[in-house]
Design a protein around this motif. Sequence first.
Motif, mmCIF file in Angstrom:
data_model
loop_
_atom_site.group_PDB
_atom_site.id
_atom_site.type_symbol
_atom_site.label_atom_id
_atom_site.label_comp_id
_atom_site.label_asym_id
_atom_site.label_seq_id
_atom_site.Cartn_x
_atom_site.Cartn_y
_atom_site.Cartn_z
ATOM 1 N N PHE A 165 -13.763 32.783 5.906
ATOM 2 C CA PHE A 165 -12.855 33.883 5.589
ATOM 3 C C PHE A 165 -13.355 35.171 6.216
ATOM 4 O O PHE A 165 -14.492 35.267 6.677
ATOM 5 C CB PHE A 165 -12.725 34.044 4.072
ATOM 6 C CG PHE A 165 -13.971 34.594 3.405
ATOM 7 C CD1 PHE A 165 -14.107 35.951 3.142
ATOM 8 C CD2 PHE A 165 -15.013 33.748 3.056
ATOM 9 C CE1 PHE A 165 -15.259 36.450 2.552
ATOM 10 C CE2 PHE A 165 -16.170 34.236 2.444
ATOM 11 C CZ PHE A 165 -16.296 35.600 2.199
ATOM 12 N N ARG A 166 -12.479 36.179 6.196
ATOM 13 C CA ARG A 166 -12.845 37.493 6.703
ATOM 14 C C ARG A 166 -12.145 38.554 5.870
ATOM 15 O O ARG A 166 -10.956 38.430 5.554
ATOM 16 C CB ARG A 166 -12.439 37.624 8.178
ATOM 17 C CG ARG A 166 -13.020 38.865 8.860
ATOM 18 C CD ARG A 166 -12.565 38.943 10.313
ATOM 19 N NE ARG A 166 -13.134 37.880 11.131
ATOM 20 C CZ ARG A 166 -14.327 37.936 11.712
ATOM 21 N NH1 ARG A 166 -15.091 38.990 11.529
ATOM 22 N NH2 ARG A 166 -14.750 36.941 12.466
ATOM 23 N N ALA A 167 -12.879 39.585 5.485
ATOM 24 C CA ALA A 167 -12.300 40.731 4.780
ATOM 25 C C ALA A 167 -11.945 41.789 5.810
ATOM 26 O O ALA A 167 -12.769 42.140 6.662
ATOM 27 C CB ALA A 167 -13.285 41.290 3.767
ATOM 28 N N GLU B 12 -3.515 35.425 4.403
ATOM 29 C CA GLU B 12 -3.939 36.340 3.346
ATOM 30 C C GLU B 12 -3.951 35.621 1.996
ATOM 31 O O GLU B 12 -2.947 35.047 1.577
ATOM 32 C CB GLU B 12 -3.017 37.557 3.272
ATOM 33 C CG GLU B 12 -3.470 38.573 2.242
ATOM 34 C CD GLU B 12 -2.459 39.686 1.996
ATOM 35 O OE1 GLU B 12 -2.589 40.381 0.971
ATOM 36 O OE2 GLU B 12 -1.537 39.835 2.819
ATOM 37 N N VAL B 13 -5.085 35.665 1.319
ATOM 38 C CA VAL B 13 -5.216 35.009 0.017
ATOM 39 C C VAL B 13 -5.740 35.954 -1.055
ATOM 40 O O VAL B 13 -5.771 35.600 -2.232
ATOM 41 C CB VAL B 13 -6.146 33.775 0.107
ATOM 42 C CG1 VAL B 13 -5.475 32.640 0.856
ATOM 43 C CG2 VAL B 13 -7.476 34.128 0.757
ATOM 44 N N GLY B 14 -6.130 37.163 -0.665
ATOM 45 C CA GLY B 14 -6.616 38.129 -1.635
ATOM 46 C C GLY B 14 -6.429 39.534 -1.103
ATOM 47 O O GLY B 14 -6.390 39.760 0.106
ATOM 48 N N PHE C 242 -8.299 39.811 2.137
ATOM 49 C CA PHE C 242 -9.183 38.684 2.391
ATOM 50 C C PHE C 242 -8.345 37.570 3.004
ATOM 51 O O PHE C 242 -7.349 37.128 2.411
ATOM 52 C CB PHE C 242 -9.861 38.215 1.106
ATOM 53 C CG PHE C 242 -10.953 39.138 0.647
ATOM 54 C CD1 PHE C 242 -12.292 38.821 0.842
ATOM 55 C CD2 PHE C 242 -10.655 40.344 0.035
ATOM 56 C CE1 PHE C 242 -13.297 39.675 0.432
ATOM 57 C CE2 PHE C 242 -11.651 41.213 -0.381
ATOM 58 C CZ PHE C 242 -12.981 40.873 -0.179
ATOM 59 N N HIS C 243 -8.740 37.141 4.196
ATOM 60 C CA HIS C 243 -7.986 36.136 4.933
ATOM 61 C C HIS C 243 -8.823 34.878 5.133
ATOM 62 O O HIS C 243 -9.998 34.965 5.509
ATOM 63 C CB HIS C 243 -7.588 36.658 6.313
ATOM 64 C CG HIS C 243 -6.504 37.685 6.283
ATOM 65 N ND1 HIS C 243 -5.198 37.395 6.599
ATOM 66 C CD2 HIS C 243 -6.522 39.002 5.968
ATOM 67 C CE1 HIS C 243 -4.462 38.489 6.495
ATOM 68 N NE2 HIS C 243 -5.251 39.485 6.107
ATOM 69 N N VAL C 244 -8.205 33.737 4.890
ATOM 70 C CA VAL C 244 -8.796 32.468 5.281
ATOM 71 C C VAL C 244 -8.443 32.238 6.745
ATOM 72 O O VAL C 244 -7.270 32.310 7.132
ATOM 73 C CB VAL C 244 -8.257 31.316 4.402
ATOM 74 C CG1 VAL C 244 -8.640 29.963 4.980
ATOM 75 C CG2 VAL C 244 -8.800 31.447 2.979
ATOM 76 N N ILE C 245 -9.453 31.997 7.557
ATOM 77 C CA ILE C 245 -9.238 31.833 8.995
ATOM 78 C C ILE C 245 -8.568 30.487 9.259
ATOM 79 O O ILE C 245 -9.049 29.442 8.817
ATOM 80 C CB ILE C 245 -10.570 31.910 9.759
ATOM 81 C CG1 ILE C 245 -11.303 33.210 9.415
ATOM 82 C CG2 ILE C 245 -10.329 31.799 11.254
ATOM 83 C CD1 ILE C 245 -10.494 34.465 9.643
ATOM 84 N N ALA C 246 -7.435 30.520 9.974
ATOM 85 C CA ALA C 246 -6.709 29.291 10.310
ATOM 86 C C ALA C 246 -5.822 29.552 11.513
ATOM 87 O O ALA C 246 -5.146 30.593 11.572
ATOM 88 C CB ALA C 246 -5.865 28.811 9.122
ATOM 89 N N ASP C 247 -5.807 28.631 12.453
ATOM 90 C CA ASP C 247 -4.996 28.788 13.657
ATOM 91 C C ASP C 247 -3.518 28.897 13.334
ATOM 92 O O ASP C 247 -2.742 29.464 14.110
ATOM 93 C CB ASP C 247 -5.225 27.615 14.618
ATOM 94 C CG ASP C 247 -6.622 27.624 15.220
ATOM 95 O OD1 ASP C 247 -7.251 28.700 15.241
ATOM 96 O OD2 ASP C 247 -7.088 26.549 15.650
ATOM 97 N N THR C 248 -3.115 28.335 12.192
ATOM 98 C CA THR C 248 -1.707 28.348 11.809
ATOM 99 C C THR C 248 -1.354 29.548 10.940
ATOM 100 O O THR C 248 -0.234 29.647 10.450
ATOM 101 C CB THR C 248 -1.363 27.066 11.035
ATOM 102 O OG1 THR C 248 -2.287 26.931 9.939
ATOM 103 C CG2 THR C 248 -1.465 25.841 11.921
ATOM 104 N N GLY D 161 -6.067 41.344 -6.437
ATOM 105 C CA GLY D 161 -5.321 40.095 -6.593
ATOM 106 C C GLY D 161 -5.863 38.960 -5.749
ATOM 107 O O GLY D 161 -6.379 39.175 -4.645
ATOM 108 N N ILE D 162 -5.746 37.743 -6.282
ATOM 109 C CA ILE D 162 -6.040 36.518 -5.535
ATOM 110 C C ILE D 162 -4.895 35.539 -5.765
ATOM 111 O O ILE D 162 -4.513 35.276 -6.908
ATOM 112 C CB ILE D 162 -7.364 35.870 -5.988
ATOM 113 C CG1 ILE D 162 -8.559 36.708 -5.534
ATOM 114 C CG2 ILE D 162 -7.497 34.453 -5.421
ATOM 115 C CD1 ILE D 162 -9.899 36.150 -5.975
#
Length: 578
Positions: A192-194, A415-417, A210-216, A450-451
């Motif tokens: 992930f990356r903030a 984006e997850v948070g 907060f993002h989970v890294i994903a090509d999609t 938020g999450i």
Amino acid sequence: MRATRFFISTLKEAPADAEIVSHKLMMRAGMIKRLGSGIYNYMPMGLRVIRKVENIVREEMNRSNAIEMLMPVVQPAELWQETGRWDKMGPELMRVKDRHGREYAIQPTSEEVITDVVRSEIKSYRQLPLNFYHIQTKFRDERRPRFGLMRGREFTMKDAYSFDRNVDGLKQSYQVMFDAYTRIFTRFGLEFRAVAADNGAIGGSGSHEFHVIADTGEDAIVYCPSSDYAANMEAAEAVAPSGERAAASAALTKTATPGKAKCEDVAELLAIPLTSTVKSIVLTVETEEKGALHKQVWLLLLRGDHELNEIKVSKIPGLANNRFATEDEIVEHFGTRPGYLGPINTSLPVKIVADRTVAMMSDFVCGANEADFHFTGANWGRDLPEAQVADLRNVVAGDASPDGKGVLAIQRGIEVGHVFQLGTSYSESMKATFLDENGKPQFLQMGCYGIGVTRILGAAIEQNFDDKGIIWPTAIAPFEVVLCPMGMDKSEAVKEQVESLYAALLAAGVDVILDDRGQRPGAMFADWELIGVPHRIVIGDRGLKDGMLEYQGRRDTEATAVAVPDMLSFILAKLAGK
């Protein structure tokens, strides 16, 4: 857990309406089942993942001294009307009426409710700081629900709200939550990356996503590989080119460009780089002055290969409530239709704002405000006055990092948070005050955090899958270990060994499932690879004759033979990450 006592329902093919990988795999693995548009049943296998996500979130929130409570899904309209969001939220806010005709909102978030709680409970600075959180169902009436849990209408979210005496206290609470989020996503086992972010409709000052890294991933994340700089595309600063603007070297010339309305076509016709062209974007701002409607037309100038960043534009003084100009407004002010517009010789005065890059250009090409013509050799100061300069564009890979420590790169994320410094935007509108040390009322400083609990599932899968199915990180997998016995109903040796290992794993606190359904090996393995259990142990007569069991991690290409007496310690070491 024994498979015969659990509910397992896998599919060979995903339903036709499943669009992205996570949606397809969750449907195939029997984790969710569609009930309606954007609304899903969380089936037992999927709910186990949700509960593990919730447990990690809850543990870290409690560790950070946040206090859990539970706010209702249905909220009185009066609270939303106090903040003005009853109207601002638009159709995404689901509105209902009770039998008495009173209006309510089906909550998408709980700023109003928690502020109402706190304004009636908090009286003195001695009661601060405070941070309340809950994990609750939310509803947003998405125009086009899609992608399963990634953009559904009903979802589960953890939202927390901090209350402080002053801005310094808010910043401290914000940092505590930022650190807690970092621990949470690290414990999930996700990359992930903030990133710095725009606050958007929720209001306030600073914020991070907060993002989970994903090509999609739907979102573009901007970062500097050689520093800590990171921001989402909306907030990433595009710095001005370094050095001095080159002096004019070409005469201003009105050049025929028949049928060439786009910068790309003009550049090709004139055999020049696209980076030598300037495109024009026309906006209108309507204001009411002394009962009359007043229109102000703005001309924004970007380099031909750059894209407008509407969030940045909305923050320019005077452009907060802009809209794209109509064709009639464009013709009135420029004397021609779109495609040949420029800042030189407009029919009526317009306010001009040049992007930082455009302000540094010389000998550029722009529209001549006449159909089928452009100006070449345009220069600031000589051919047109120096304009107001602002950051108007999206950054591109290779741009200089705003911190001066390298160049920018771009990757995709989900984006997850999101954490916000709200300040007093809600406490002022809802008159939530406390008495300070001098007995004077002060507005509470708020933070919001938020999450997307159920969204984590989709994001984790988008980051962790292969052609066989899901690959869950151990911390949030529905089961940590699956035992796959070969012919358990026919071999006493297999049955005895699998029961012994099963009991030992349970005693050691391992979340293990024993597949006692009696399926053939191929079907059994396919199910667990689809579901994504990270550790598999196979027990069969052939291996037992040599005193061996077979271990295979979900990411492993081959199985590993492990001596029967060593398997417990072997799997515990794997679970410990050794």
